[in-house]
Design a protein around this motif. Structure first.
Motif, mmCIF file in Angstrom:
data_model
loop_
_atom_site.group_PDB
_atom_site.id
_atom_site.type_symbol
_atom_site.label_atom_id
_atom_site.label_comp_id
_atom_site.label_asym_id
_atom_site.label_seq_id
_atom_site.Cartn_x
_atom_site.Cartn_y
_atom_site.Cartn_z
ATOM 1 N N SER A 1 -3.731 -0.896 -8.591
ATOM 2 C CA SER A 1 -5.051 -0.034 -8.767
ATOM 3 C C SER A 1 -4.848 1.265 -7.772
ATOM 4 O O SER A 1 -4.052 1.210 -6.542
ATOM 5 C CB SER A 1 -6.373 -1.112 -7.953
ATOM 6 O OG SER A 1 -7.538 -0.272 -8.250
ATOM 7 N N ALA A 2 -5.555 2.202 -8.111
ATOM 8 C CA ALA A 2 -5.538 3.436 -7.397
ATOM 9 C C ALA A 2 -6.953 4.214 -7.113
ATOM 10 O O ALA A 2 -7.593 4.097 -7.668
ATOM 11 C CB ALA A 2 -4.599 4.363 -7.952
ATOM 12 N N VAL A 3 -6.788 4.997 -6.047
ATOM 13 C CA VAL A 3 -7.868 5.790 -5.905
ATOM 14 C C VAL A 3 -7.327 6.857 -5.310
ATOM 15 O O VAL A 3 -6.484 7.100 -4.669
ATOM 16 C CB VAL A 3 -8.929 5.139 -4.808
ATOM 17 C CG1 VAL A 3 -8.108 4.935 -3.526
ATOM 18 C CG2 VAL A 3 -10.017 5.915 -4.615
ATOM 19 N N LYS B 1 0.857 -1.070 -0.009
ATOM 20 C CA LYS B 1 0.322 0.151 0.103
ATOM 21 C C LYS B 1 0.921 1.340 0.047
ATOM 22 O O LYS B 1 1.893 1.389 0.736
ATOM 23 C CB LYS B 1 -1.008 0.007 1.321
ATOM 24 C CG LYS B 1 -1.657 1.087 1.395
ATOM 25 C CD LYS B 1 -2.726 1.088 2.526
ATOM 26 C CE LYS B 1 -3.690 2.243 2.723
ATOM 27 N NZ LYS B 1 -4.425 2.274 3.905
ATOM 28 N N ALA B 2 0.662 2.032 -0.907
ATOM 29 C CA ALA B 2 1.509 3.183 -1.076
ATOM 30 C C ALA B 2 0.829 4.358 -1.192
ATOM 31 O O ALA B 2 -0.418 4.713 -1.639
ATOM 32 C CB ALA B 2 2.476 3.281 -2.214
ATOM 33 N N PHE C 1 -0.912 -2.511 -4.709
ATOM 34 C CA PHE C 1 0.067 -3.146 -5.647
ATOM 35 C C PHE C 1 -0.142 -4.678 -5.313
ATOM 36 O O PHE C 1 0.168 -5.025 -4.087
ATOM 37 C CB PHE C 1 1.543 -2.752 -5.564
ATOM 38 C CG PHE C 1 1.922 -1.320 -5.915
ATOM 39 C CD1 PHE C 1 2.098 -1.038 -7.374
ATOM 40 C CD2 PHE C 1 1.937 -0.377 -5.054
ATOM 41 C CE1 PHE C 1 2.402 0.329 -7.782
ATOM 42 C CE2 PHE C 1 2.273 1.003 -5.464
ATOM 43 C CZ PHE C 1 2.292 1.449 -6.740
ATOM 44 N N LEU C 2 0.101 -5.588 -6.352
ATOM 45 C CA LEU C 2 0.421 -6.802 -6.067
ATOM 46 C C LEU C 2 1.589 -7.303 -6.824
ATOM 47 O O LEU C 2 1.748 -7.018 -7.973
ATOM 48 C CB LEU C 2 -0.850 -7.769 -6.640
ATOM 49 C CG LEU C 2 -0.821 -9.219 -6.711
ATOM 50 C CD1 LEU C 2 -0.731 -9.725 -5.186
ATOM 51 C CD2 LEU C 2 -1.807 -10.080 -7.422
ATOM 52 N N LEU C 3 2.562 -8.020 -6.108
ATOM 53 C CA LEU C 3 3.898 -8.343 -6.601
ATOM 54 C C LEU C 3 4.269 -9.770 -6.371
ATOM 55 O O LEU C 3 3.554 -10.243 -5.428
ATOM 56 C CB LEU C 3 5.002 -7.429 -5.801
ATOM 57 C CG LEU C 3 5.057 -5.846 -6.129
ATOM 58 C CD1 LEU C 3 4.197 -5.368 -4.770
ATOM 59 C CD2 LEU C 3 6.504 -5.416 -5.780
#
Length: 385
Positions: free
Chosen positions: A147-149, A116-117, A132-134
């Motif tokens: 994905s972003a909000v 989470k950033a 993010f998924l890494l």
């Protein structure tokens, strides 16, 4: 025979203990290495998206990665990473576009991780949360999806560095100690509401020992169950990770463990004085945190506190007949006064704040919010001018 058997059993116990300890050490080392590698991938994304650096972005994303974004009238917008990277024009490479990235949380399970950033764009008063998924593929961590909000935000991009002690015990004793949770959250809350970002540094980095936690206290409860905040407390920076020019102020937090490992730490001293002397920043401290500024010196060799009004937890209020007090490496009031400062304080359990130029200090945890407000006032006027 009995002696030989006893010796063998003892050897087996010691051997087993050594093997377990070594395995635990290896596991901790592996976890730290993987954590650092995940951070590197996200930092590639931060840098690449802030400076239109396609090479860094290609390194961050897997070639088949997908981004799930939003735009007007399109709440679900799937974008291939290759398309996203091409949005950044080579003509803009190396030019900062105002994006400020910060990791809020990392969770790893084997070769899979979520991050989470926070992305701030202060000029546009915009804040994004990126998820993010890494996955670790062929020995390299890469982003598989993002994905972003976004939301309107008062975040100004200015950063405050909280300096805290790593000490779990008083001196060489087994008397437990820790950082005052009240002093952390009371100041943190004021800075956060005013739009500042906060980072934490400690001599050893990593998780902090915490003291005086009361979950019936609303402010404590608010942050104790805030996963982003607690992640930061559990993953404090090491001094060598800090870039002094990134910060407008340092804030020394108390708790009796502030007496150990901070005041005499060369790198922490250098960070504080670089911020103060080279970048016109603020130095602040609360309660036993004032111990952290007692040894600071200006470029001319004089002590920072000389000729200054300073507050903190006074020697007079210590329980001088108790074992913990015998472990103190020095006394706050005595040291400040010996070095030319004027030490001021009020009756117990009342707030007391001293503002002397860009040095702001408080007596106790009840002064934490007031010290933060005084700092915010100075930093806000600085922006206005």
């Amino acid at each position: 025979m009995k002696h030989r058997l006893l010796a063998l059993v003892t050897w087996l116990i010691l051997f087993t203990y050594t093997q377990v300890a070594a395995a635990r050490s290896d596991t901790e080392l592996t976890a730290a290495t993987e954590h650092a590698a995940i951070e590197t991938a996200i930092q590639d994304y931060f840098h690449g998206s802030a400076y239109s650096d396609k090479a860094r972005l290609k390194q961050a994303f897997h070639s088949q990665a997908r981004l799930y974004l939003e735009k007007p009238d399109t709440p679900f917008w799937e974008v291939p990473a290759t398309d996203y990277i091409n949005w950044y024009k080579e003509a803009n490479q190396g030019k900062f576009n105002g994006r400020l990235g910060r990791i809020l949380h990392i969770d790893r399970a084997g070769n899979l991780a979520t991050v989470k950033a926070e992305i701030l764009m202060p000029a546009r008063q915009q804040r994004y949360i990126d998820m993010f998924l890494l996955k670790k593929l062929d020995g390299m961590w890469q982003i598989l999806s993002k994905s972003a909000v976004g939301e309107a935000s008062p975040h100004n991009g200015k950063r405050i560095l909280f300096i805290l002690s790593s000490a779990h015990f008083h001196g060489d004793s087994k008397l437990p100690t820790g950082v005052s949770f009240s002093e952390i959250v009371n100041a943190y809350d004021e800075f956060a509401k005013a739009g500042f970002s906060i980072d934490f540094v400690s001599p050893e980095g990593g998780a902090l020992p915490l003291a005086y936690i009361n979950t019936s206290e609303p402010m404590h409860k608010k942050y104790l169950y805030n996963s982003d905040f607690m992640y930061a407390i559990g993953h404090t920076l090491k001094p060598e990770q800090v870039v002094a020019q990134d910060y407008r102020a340092v804030h020394y937090v108390g708790g009796t463990n502030a007496m150990y490992g901070v005041a005499d730490h060369p790198q922490l001293q250098k960070i504080s004085m670089t911020i103060y002397e080279q970048h016109g920043g603020i130095i602040s401290a609360v309660c036993h945190g004032t111990a952290g500024i007692a040894h600071l010196r200006l470029k001319n060799g004089e002590y920072l506190v000389k000729g200054r009004r300073i507050s903190g937890y006074p020697d007079e209020y210590e329980h001088q007949d108790r074992p913990y007090f015998q472990e103190f490496p020095f006394l706050i009031t005595k040291t400040i006064e010996e070095r030319g400062g004027t030490f001021l304080y009020s009756p117990r359990n009342t707030p007391h704040i001293e503002i002397d130029g860009r040095i702001i200090t408080g007596q106790n945890y009840l002064s934490s919010a007031g010290v933060a407000k005084a700092m915010i006032d100075i930093l806000t006027k600085e922006t206005a001018n």
